[in-house]
Enzyme design. Structure first.
Site, mmCIF file in Angstrom:
data_model
loop_
_atom_site.group_PDB
_atom_site.id
_atom_site.type_symbol
_atom_site.label_atom_id
_atom_site.label_comp_id
_atom_site.label_asym_id
_atom_site.label_seq_id
_atom_site.Cartn_x
_atom_site.Cartn_y
_atom_site.Cartn_z
ATOM 1 N N HIS A 64 -0.053 8.438 -4.217
ATOM 2 C CA HIS A 64 1.135 9.035 -5.114
ATOM 3 C C HIS A 64 0.886 10.600 -5.145
ATOM 4 C CE1 HIS A 64 4.056 9.316 -8.388
ATOM 5 N NE2 HIS A 64 4.145 8.242 -8.431
ATOM 6 N N GLU A 79 4.640 10.354 -1.270
ATOM 7 C CA GLU A 79 3.553 9.352 -1.399
ATOM 8 C C GLU A 79 3.700 8.522 -0.200
ATOM 9 O OE1 GLU A 79 5.062 7.256 -5.074
ATOM 10 O OE2 GLU A 79 5.900 9.261 -5.716
HETATM 11 O O1 TA6 Z 1 6.694 6.999 -7.149
HETATM 12 C C1 TA6 Z 1 7.859 7.247 -8.335
HETATM 13 C C2 TA6 Z 1 7.579 6.685 -9.363
HETATM 14 O O2 TA6 Z 1 7.575 5.104 -9.293
HETATM 15 C C3 TA6 Z 1 8.730 6.837 -10.469
HETATM 16 O O3 TA6 Z 1 9.742 5.540 -10.576
HETATM 17 C C4 TA6 Z 1 8.108 7.321 -11.481
HETATM 18 O O4 TA6 Z 1 7.764 6.178 -12.427
HETATM 19 C C5 TA6 Z 1 6.778 8.007 -11.142
HETATM 20 O O5 TA6 Z 1 6.426 6.791 -10.036
HETATM 21 C C6 TA6 Z 1 5.629 8.032 -12.136
HETATM 22 O O6 TA6 Z 1 4.933 6.854 -12.365
HETATM 23 P P1 TA6 Z 1 3.950 6.750 -13.385
HETATM 24 O O7 TA6 Z 1 3.458 5.559 -13.952
HETATM 25 O O8 TA6 Z 1 2.583 7.545 -12.875
HETATM 26 O O9 TA6 Z 1 4.628 7.792 -14.767
#
Ligand code: TA6
Length: 302
Positions: free
Chosen positions: A169, A272
């Site tokens: 991520h 990601e």
């Molecule tokens: O990768 C995008 C995502 O799924 C968004 O929807 C947002 O929730 C982000 O990840 C961050 O997630 P987190 O659980 O690290 O706050």
């Protein structure tokens, strides 16, 4: 908390690999190679910093990040595993799986003529959490050379098939999100997480002028982030990945998240490398799956 002296005794490698306690409050590995540097937290096997020689920091990290395990660290390269996003069945389970807040074990280090390398491992057994009914061994290898390369390998050590979604991520640092273009996903369909999960086609380069949360479908061998304000291009190459998530929270979502600092949303973009959405991985007992991503700077004249 692993003992830093013992880690350095067993795994330090000349000037290429060393361990200490980060000012964020947890044990980290510091990789150095030919003027390039990277910092990896042992909790979550999370790359926190990548500074290529002659470049500013390439990754964005929340100004309030802490390594105490209380909360996933926002920024760097969180490892989302064994599910991406909300748990498919259990709404009480944490988003993005459970390994990004757990302490991983150092299993190997290497300093060679080509790179400095660290391998961390995590054993996910039946006792982990109620939302997980598997047994797997996870390994993350971080290779710092002229590129930063990550490989996430899962081995199913259970007796039943393992349904897996996962992501590296990665929060890239950008100068000003409004002056960024993303190329390499043209012609891919994407699931728009902000519009009823509708599947939509991507025409030209991706420009960010609002909250964006999209799962692009299909392998994308090379993606580039063109940053006109920092006059730099980052190339992202991947293998073993069937989906790419592009995310920027923009103003309101960033305010709701509460840990991005005053204008963090303007200074970051997540690209990601993943297997997510409809692109899950099913691992037979004893099978192994590897997903990798590598990042490099390329010359760019805006
Ligand atoms: O990768 C995008 C995502 O799924 C968004 O929807 C947002 O929730 C982000 O990840 C961050 O997630 P987190 O659980 O690290 O706050």
């Amino acid at each position: 908390m692993p003992e830093i002296d013992a880690l350095n005794g067993r795994f330090a490698r000349s000037s290429g690999v060393a361990f200490d306690v980060s000012q964020l409050g947890g044990p980290v590995a510091r990789l150095k190679f030919g003027g390039h540097e990277a910092v990896i937290a042992l909790r979550g096997a999370q790359v926190l910093s990548w500074r290529p020689a002659g470049q500013d920091e390439a990754l964005w990290l929340s100004p309030v990040a802490r390594l105490d395990g209380e909360k996933a660290v926002r920024g760097g390269i969180p490892v989302c595993w064994p599910w991406f996003g909300p748990h498919p069945k259990d709404p009480t389970a944490s988003a993005h799986g459970f390994v990004r807040t757990q302490m991983w074990d150092v299993v190997a280090t290497e300093a060679s003529a080509g790179s400095s390398r660290l391998t961390l491992a995590f054993e996910a057994g039946l006792e982990m959490i109620h939302a997980w009914r598997g047994h797997a061994r996870l390994a993350l290898t971080v290779d710092l050379g002229e590129r930063l390369a990550l490989s996430l390998a899962t081995e199913n050590r259970g007796t039943t098939p393992l349904e897996l979604s996962e992501a590296l991520h990665t929060y890239f640092a950008v100068g000003e999100i409004a002056r960024v273009s993303v190329r390499g996903l043209e012609g891919h369909d994407y699931i728009d997480k902000l519009d009823r999960d509708l599947e939509k086609p991507q025409g030209g380069p991706i420009l960010i002028d609002r909250e964006v949360d999209r799962i692009y479908l299909g392998p994308a061998p090379k993606i580039t982030i063109e940053d006109r304000s920092l006059a730099r291009r980052i190339a992202i190459r991947s293998e073993g990945s069937g989906a790419t998530i592009v995310w920027n929270p923009w103003i309101d979502k960033a305010a709701r998240l509460g840990d991005m600092g005053a204008d963090g949303w303007r200074r970051m973009l997540c690209i990601e490398t993943a297997n997510a959405g409809p692109r899950m991985v099913t691992l037979a007992p004893g099978a192994r799956h590897e997903m990798s991503a590598s990042y490099a700077f390329e010359p760019f004249v805006p």
